[in-house]
Design a protein around this motif. Structure first.
Motif, PDB file in Angstrom:
ATOM      1  N   ILE A  43      -5.371  -4.762  -6.443  1.00  0.00           N
ATOM      2  CA  ILE A  43      -5.410  -5.174  -5.040  1.00  0.00           C
ATOM      3  C   ILE A  43      -4.483  -4.364  -4.138  1.00  0.00           C
ATOM      4  N   GLY A  44      -3.417  -3.775  -4.710  1.00  0.00           N
ATOM      5  CA  GLY A  44      -2.489  -3.000  -3.892  1.00  0.00           C
ATOM      6  C   GLY A  44      -1.664  -3.878  -2.968  1.00  0.00           C
ATOM      7  N   MET A  45      -0.795  -3.238  -2.178  1.00  0.00           N
ATOM      8  CA  MET A  45       0.066  -3.966  -1.235  1.00  0.00           C
ATOM      9  C   MET A  45       0.135  -3.247   0.102  1.00  0.00           C
ATOM     10  N   THR A  46       0.297  -4.027   1.157  1.00  0.00           N
ATOM     11  CA  THR A  46       0.559  -3.477   2.475  1.00  0.00           C
ATOM     12  C   THR A  46       2.051  -3.192   2.599  1.00  0.00           C
ATOM     13  N   HIS A  47       2.428  -2.535   3.678  1.00  0.00           N
ATOM     14  CA  HIS A  47       3.845  -2.266   3.959  1.00  0.00           C
ATOM     15  C   HIS A  47       4.655  -3.549   3.935  1.00  0.00           C
ATOM     16  N   GLU A 100      -7.483  -1.502   3.248  1.00  0.00           N
ATOM     17  CA  GLU A 100      -6.603  -0.799   4.187  1.00  0.00           C
ATOM     18  C   GLU A 100      -6.822   0.709   4.105  1.00  0.00           C
ATOM     19  N   LYS A 101      -6.531   1.406   5.198  1.00  0.00           N
ATOM     20  CA  LYS A 101      -6.707   2.855   5.234  1.00  0.00           C
ATOM     21  C   LYS A 101      -5.422   3.610   4.926  1.00  0.00           C
ATOM     22  N   THR A 102      -4.293   2.990   5.209  1.00  0.00           N
ATOM     23  CA  THR A 102      -3.006   3.655   4.981  1.00  0.00           C
ATOM     24  C   THR A 102      -2.320   3.090   3.748  1.00  0.00           C
ATOM     25  N   ALA A 103      -1.391   3.864   3.215  1.00  0.00           N
ATOM     26  CA  ALA A 103      -0.652   3.475   2.017  1.00  0.00           C
ATOM     27  C   ALA A 103       0.841   3.400   2.333  1.00  0.00           C
ATOM     28  N   THR A 104       1.590   2.857   1.398  1.00  0.00           N
ATOM     29  CA  THR A 104       3.029   2.695   1.562  1.00  0.00           C
ATOM     30  C   THR A 104       3.749   3.314   0.374  1.00  0.00           C
ATOM     31  N   LYS A 105       4.841   4.008   0.659  1.00  0.00           N
ATOM     32  CA  LYS A 105       5.659   4.635  -0.383  1.00  0.00           C
ATOM     33  C   LYS A 105       7.032   3.982  -0.405  1.00  0.00           C
ATOM     34  N   TRP A 106       7.438   3.548  -1.582  1.00  0.00           N
ATOM     35  CA  TRP A 106       8.736   2.885  -1.791  1.00  0.00           C
ATOM     36  C   TRP A 106       9.504   3.679  -2.830  1.00  0.00           C
ATOM     37  N   VAL A 107      10.770   4.012  -2.547  1.00  0.00           N
ATOM     38  CA  VAL A 107      11.567   4.823  -3.466  1.00  0.00           C
ATOM     39  C   VAL A 107      12.964   4.240  -3.590  1.00  0.00           C
ATOM     40  N   SER A 108      13.486   4.178  -4.819  1.00  0.00           N
ATOM     41  CA  SER A 108      14.867   3.746  -5.013  1.00  0.00           C
ATOM     42  C   SER A 108      15.440   4.382  -6.269  1.00  0.00           C
TER      43      SER A 108
END
Length: 271
Positions: free
Chosen positions: A84-88, A150-158
């Protein structure tokens, strides 16, 4: 235009958990694979549930799977799903906050256990903080996710140092890809980029997962006769086989406890 990169601090309880994981949990490092696969499976479950009321969000990608990609040269380990993925906002809500991660309950249970190192791996799964187990072996974790529809994706980095960045990015398809830049291995550590190590861990911990867990593996296949070089007698000259990389499913997708007693092998019983 991509949104500006944002930097956020982990909530106190999450940072306490990360400190514990990074500095203490060395007894069973391989559990991170189990936990990331479990999260990927949950994401596919959620998508399948949502398609009951919104069938159009599935699109043409109905071939559910979880893919592992490991690179021994780059020392990276990747788990990708087409769930399903995730939004921002969902990334912010689900990663880094105590309300969604179950971190508080985990820390409380851990404080009551006498052997923290022994019990922590199982508690990680029980309290839903499995994502953070990636930091047992990773010096950096990158998550790229695109929510279904959704058309856009989100990138999370740590790097687990108390903060994380989040920004808009692009991703061709829905779902989530988590990439771990692995720490330098310590003496006695498994090689988490080795094909047979990964196979064994998946078989032991995730064989019952309902979706194919796949990985590109190297195999030997015969060279078609029309591609071979033959001598005057029609016999092959040189190699008759070649090494190729093919996608292979690592799990059986059937839980041992759901099989009849007669169908469980001795090896399965021991496992």
């Amino acid at each position: 235009m991509p949104s500006k990169k944002e930097t956020h601090q982990f909530k106190t309880e999450v940072q306490q958990l990360l400190n514990l994981i990074i500095n203490s949990l060395y007894s069973n490092k391989e559990i991170f694979i189990r936990e990331l696969i479990s999260n990927a499976s949950d994401a596919i479950d959620k998508l399948r549930f949502k398609t009951q009321t919104e069938p159009e969000i599935l699109g043409k990608d109905a071939d559910f799977k979880i893919k592992i990609t490991a690179d021994g040269i780059k020392q990276t380990f990747e788990v990708a799903d087409n769930g399903i993925g995730m939004t921002h906002d969902e990334v912010l809500e689900n990663i880094g906050t105590i309300a969604k991660s179950g971190t508080g309950s985990f820390m409380e249970a851990l404080s009551l256990s006498k052997d923290k190192e022994l019990l922590a791996p199982e508690l990680i799964g029980q309290f839903g903080v499995g994502f953070y187990s990636a930091f047992i072996v990773a010096e950096k974790v990158t998550l790229i996710t695109r929510a279904a529809g959704e058309k856009t994706a989100t990138k999370w980095v740590s790097t687990g140092d108390g903060s994380f960045t989040i920004e808009e990015t692009t991703k061709a398809d829905r779902g989530t890809t988590i990439t771990l830049n692995l720490k330098k291995a310590e003496k006695g550590d498994p090689d988490f980029t080795d094909e047979w190590t990964i196979r064994g861990i998946v078989k032991q911990h995730s064989d019952f997962v309902n979706y194919p867990i796949v990985m590109d593996v190297e195999k030997e296949e015969p060279i078609p006769q029309e591609e071979q070089i033959l001598d005057s007698d029609g016999k092959p000259v040189g190699e008759t086989t070649r090494r190729v990389r093919q996608e292979e499913t690592l799990n059986s997708m059937k839980a041992i406890w759901s099989k009849s007693k007669e169908d469980v092998t001795e090896d399965e019983y021991k496992e």
